[in-house]
Design a protein around this motif. Structure first.
Motif, PDB file in Angstrom:
ATOM      1  N   GLY A 263       0.913  -1.322  -0.062  1.00  0.00           N
ATOM      2  CA  GLY A 263      -0.275   0.130  -0.033  1.00  0.00           C
ATOM      3  C   GLY A 263       0.917   1.282   0.138  1.00  0.00           C
ATOM      4  O   GLY A 263       0.782   2.225  -0.797  1.00  0.00           O
ATOM      5  N   ARG A 264       1.808   1.144   0.808  1.00  0.00           N
ATOM      6  CA  ARG A 264       2.663   2.567   0.964  1.00  0.00           C
ATOM      7  C   ARG A 264       3.558   2.756  -0.408  1.00  0.00           C
ATOM      8  O   ARG A 264       3.862   3.734  -0.832  1.00  0.00           O
ATOM      9  CB  ARG A 264       3.577   2.486   2.079  1.00  0.00           C
ATOM     10  N   GLY A 265       4.093   1.418  -1.170  1.00  0.00           N
ATOM     11  CA  GLY A 265       4.718   1.570  -2.230  1.00  0.00           C
ATOM     12  C   GLY A 265       3.728   2.311  -3.295  1.00  0.00           C
ATOM     13  O   GLY A 265       4.074   3.021  -4.143  1.00  0.00           O
ATOM     14  N   ALA A 266       2.600   1.798  -3.223  1.00  0.00           N
ATOM     15  CA  ALA A 266       1.540   2.435  -4.341  1.00  0.00           C
ATOM     16  C   ALA A 266       1.309   3.857  -3.900  1.00  0.00           C
ATOM     17  O   ALA A 266       1.081   4.465  -4.993  1.00  0.00           O
ATOM     18  CB  ALA A 266       0.157   1.603  -4.310  1.00  0.00           C
TER      19      ALA A 266
ATOM     20  N   ASP B 157      -0.828  10.981   5.012  1.00  0.00           N
ATOM     21  CA  ASP B 157      -0.010  11.891   5.578  1.00  0.00           C
ATOM     22  C   ASP B 157       1.433  11.791   5.514  1.00  0.00           C
ATOM     23  O   ASP B 157       2.351  12.210   5.143  1.00  0.00           O
ATOM     24  CB  ASP B 157      -0.516  12.508   6.722  1.00  0.00           C
ATOM     25  N   ASN B 158       1.729  10.399   5.988  1.00  0.00           N
ATOM     26  CA  ASN B 158       2.968   9.868   5.861  1.00  0.00           C
ATOM     27  C   ASN B 158       3.909  10.063   4.731  1.00  0.00           C
ATOM     28  O   ASN B 158       5.011  10.144   4.686  1.00  0.00           O
ATOM     29  CB  ASN B 158       2.860   8.328   6.534  1.00  0.00           C
ATOM     30  N   VAL B 159       3.262   9.456   3.729  1.00  0.00           N
ATOM     31  CA  VAL B 159       3.896   9.242   2.316  1.00  0.00           C
ATOM     32  C   VAL B 159       4.249  10.816   1.824  1.00  0.00           C
ATOM     33  O   VAL B 159       5.219  10.975   1.276  1.00  0.00           O
ATOM     34  CB  VAL B 159       2.906   8.600   1.401  1.00  0.00           C
ATOM     35  N   ILE B 160       3.364  11.764   1.986  1.00  0.00           N
ATOM     36  CA  ILE B 160       3.442  13.136   1.587  1.00  0.00           C
ATOM     37  C   ILE B 160       4.602  13.860   2.284  1.00  0.00           C
ATOM     38  O   ILE B 160       5.464  14.430   1.413  1.00  0.00           O
ATOM     39  CB  ILE B 160       2.086  14.028   1.647  1.00  0.00           C
ATOM     40  N   ALA B 161       4.378  13.652   3.639  1.00  0.00           N
ATOM     41  CA  ALA B 161       5.670  14.122   4.290  1.00  0.00           C
ATOM     42  C   ALA B 161       6.925  13.427   3.853  1.00  0.00           C
ATOM     43  O   ALA B 161       8.076  13.944   4.076  1.00  0.00           O
ATOM     44  CB  ALA B 161       5.453  13.949   5.715  1.00  0.00           C
TER      45      ALA B 161
ATOM     46  N   SER C  43      12.738  14.057   0.365  1.00  0.00           N
ATOM     47  CA  SER C  43      13.649  13.456  -0.645  1.00  0.00           C
ATOM     48  C   SER C  43      12.968  13.128  -1.999  1.00  0.00           C
ATOM     49  O   SER C  43      11.820  12.827  -1.922  1.00  0.00           O
ATOM     50  CB  SER C  43      14.453  12.215  -0.146  1.00  0.00           C
ATOM     51  N   ASN C  44      13.577  13.481  -2.931  1.00  0.00           N
ATOM     52  CA  ASN C  44      12.868  12.894  -4.514  1.00  0.00           C
ATOM     53  C   ASN C  44      13.604  11.778  -4.878  1.00  0.00           C
ATOM     54  O   ASN C  44      13.352  11.263  -6.081  1.00  0.00           O
ATOM     55  CB  ASN C  44      12.976  14.217  -5.284  1.00  0.00           C
ATOM     56  N   GLU C  45      14.479  10.977  -4.014  1.00  0.00           N
ATOM     57  CA  GLU C  45      14.991   9.723  -4.526  1.00  0.00           C
ATOM     58  C   GLU C  45      13.836   8.664  -3.806  1.00  0.00           C
ATOM     59  O   GLU C  45      13.977   8.465  -2.632  1.00  0.00           O
ATOM     60  CB  GLU C  45      16.296   9.431  -3.872  1.00  0.00           C
ATOM     61  N   ILE C  46      13.460   8.011  -4.962  1.00  0.00           N
ATOM     62  CA  ILE C  46      12.184   7.159  -4.504  1.00  0.00           C
ATOM     63  C   ILE C  46      12.882   6.009  -3.445  1.00  0.00           C
ATOM     64  O   ILE C  46      12.169   5.355  -2.846  1.00  0.00           O
ATOM     65  CB  ILE C  46      11.568   6.466  -5.756  1.00  0.00           C
TER      66      ILE C  46
END
Length: 291
Positions: free
Chosen positions: A78-81, A151-155, A160-163
């Motif tokens: 889910g977090r990856g998606a 919110d976690n993912v947006i933060a 960082s922009n490195e996936i």
């Protein structure tokens, strides 16, 4: 450009710390959710999947631990998606509104049955859902994690922009929170008031999302962290204070009101609940009075 390893490590450490701050309520809620599941029975695999279950049962353990471990896999997926659709999440505020509505409904559903620390020797016992469906609990955990992860993912992406850096930090943070959730499930058994505290946390998060979306009231991560700790601390103090427990009738009155409101919401959400029962394998035995 690839981030230098030194700065990447620092970002990963920040992400782990950030995940811990943002997910303390997540761990508390998941720990409370799995407590109705038995700690001495294996996973009830559907007949078509029992051949898989024979190999996985030793790894998953009893139902309570298995729910968290299966939820762990779903959390990573889910977090990856979520990381790949972050721009969609930012540009579409209705996602947060739907998530907030789900959290508030779930909180009302649980708090509507709350006893808020009634003592066992007074003949009043904490209400727990017996015969909880393992797969229903797992499905609820996955939905909860998706809502919490917005919110976690947006933060995380903001750091960082490195996936690969973001995914590594978030992955380690999720793992740490699942261990915390396992600890919290045992704590709930010893201090049942923590279950009510966990669902108050859910209600708080849902309200925060709505405040941010409709009234543009920004709540910092540190403030959220402090509020979460304060809710748990107040619940523990309440459970040990005879003086504070004098307001228990007022709290139970609020609980009954929540339950009444939730029955109205349940009626509106009846088609969705029927779908969830079908997904969890209980569609044939579902009865309208149980919904």
């Amino acid at each position: 450009m690839t981030a230098p390893y030194g700065s990447a490590i620092l970002i990963v450490l920040q992400l782990i710390f950030l995940e811990g701050i943002l997910s303390i309520d997540n761990a508390a809620v998941l720990g409370a959710m799995v407590t109705p599941l038995p700690a001495d029975q294996p996973v009830p695999w559907p007949r078509a999947l029992r051949w898989i279950g024979k190999g996985l049962d030793p790894l998953l353990g009893h139902q309570r631990f298995a729910a968290l471990r299966v939820g762990l896999l779903g959390a990573y997926l889910g977090r990856g998606a979520m990381l790949f659709i972050t721009s969609f999440l930012i540009e579409n505020p209705w996602v947060r509104i739907v998530g907030a509505a789900y959290l508030i409904h779930l909180a009302f559903n649980e708090l509507g049955d709350a006893t808020f620390g009634a003592k066992h020797d007074e003949g009043i016992h904490y209400k727990t859902k017996k015969n909880a469906s393992f797969w229903t609990v797992v499905l609820t955990i996955e939905l909860m994690d998706l809502v919490f992860s917005i919110d976690n993912v947006i933060a995380a992406v903001a750091l960082s922009n490195e996936i690969w850096v973001v995914m590594l930090g978030v992955a380690i943070g999720i793992l740490a929170m699942r261990f915390a959730a396992g600890w919290f499930s045992y704590a709930v058994e010893r201090l049942p008031i923590l279950k009510e505290a966990a669902y108050i946390l859910i209600l708080n998060i849902g309200v925060q999302l709505l405040l941010e979306q409709f009234w543009h009231i920004e709540i910092s991560d540190w403030t959220r962290f402090a509020i979460s700790l304060a809710i748990i601390a107040v619940a523990l103090i309440y459970s040990r204070s005879p003086f504070l427990q004098k307001i228990a009738p007022v709290l139970r009155g609020i609980s009954y009101l929540m339950g009444a409101i939730n029955k109205g919401i349940d009626f509106l959400l009846l088609p969705i609940k029927l779908f969830f029962h079908w997904v969890s394998g209980g569609f044939r035995s579902v009865k309208l009075k149980d919904l």
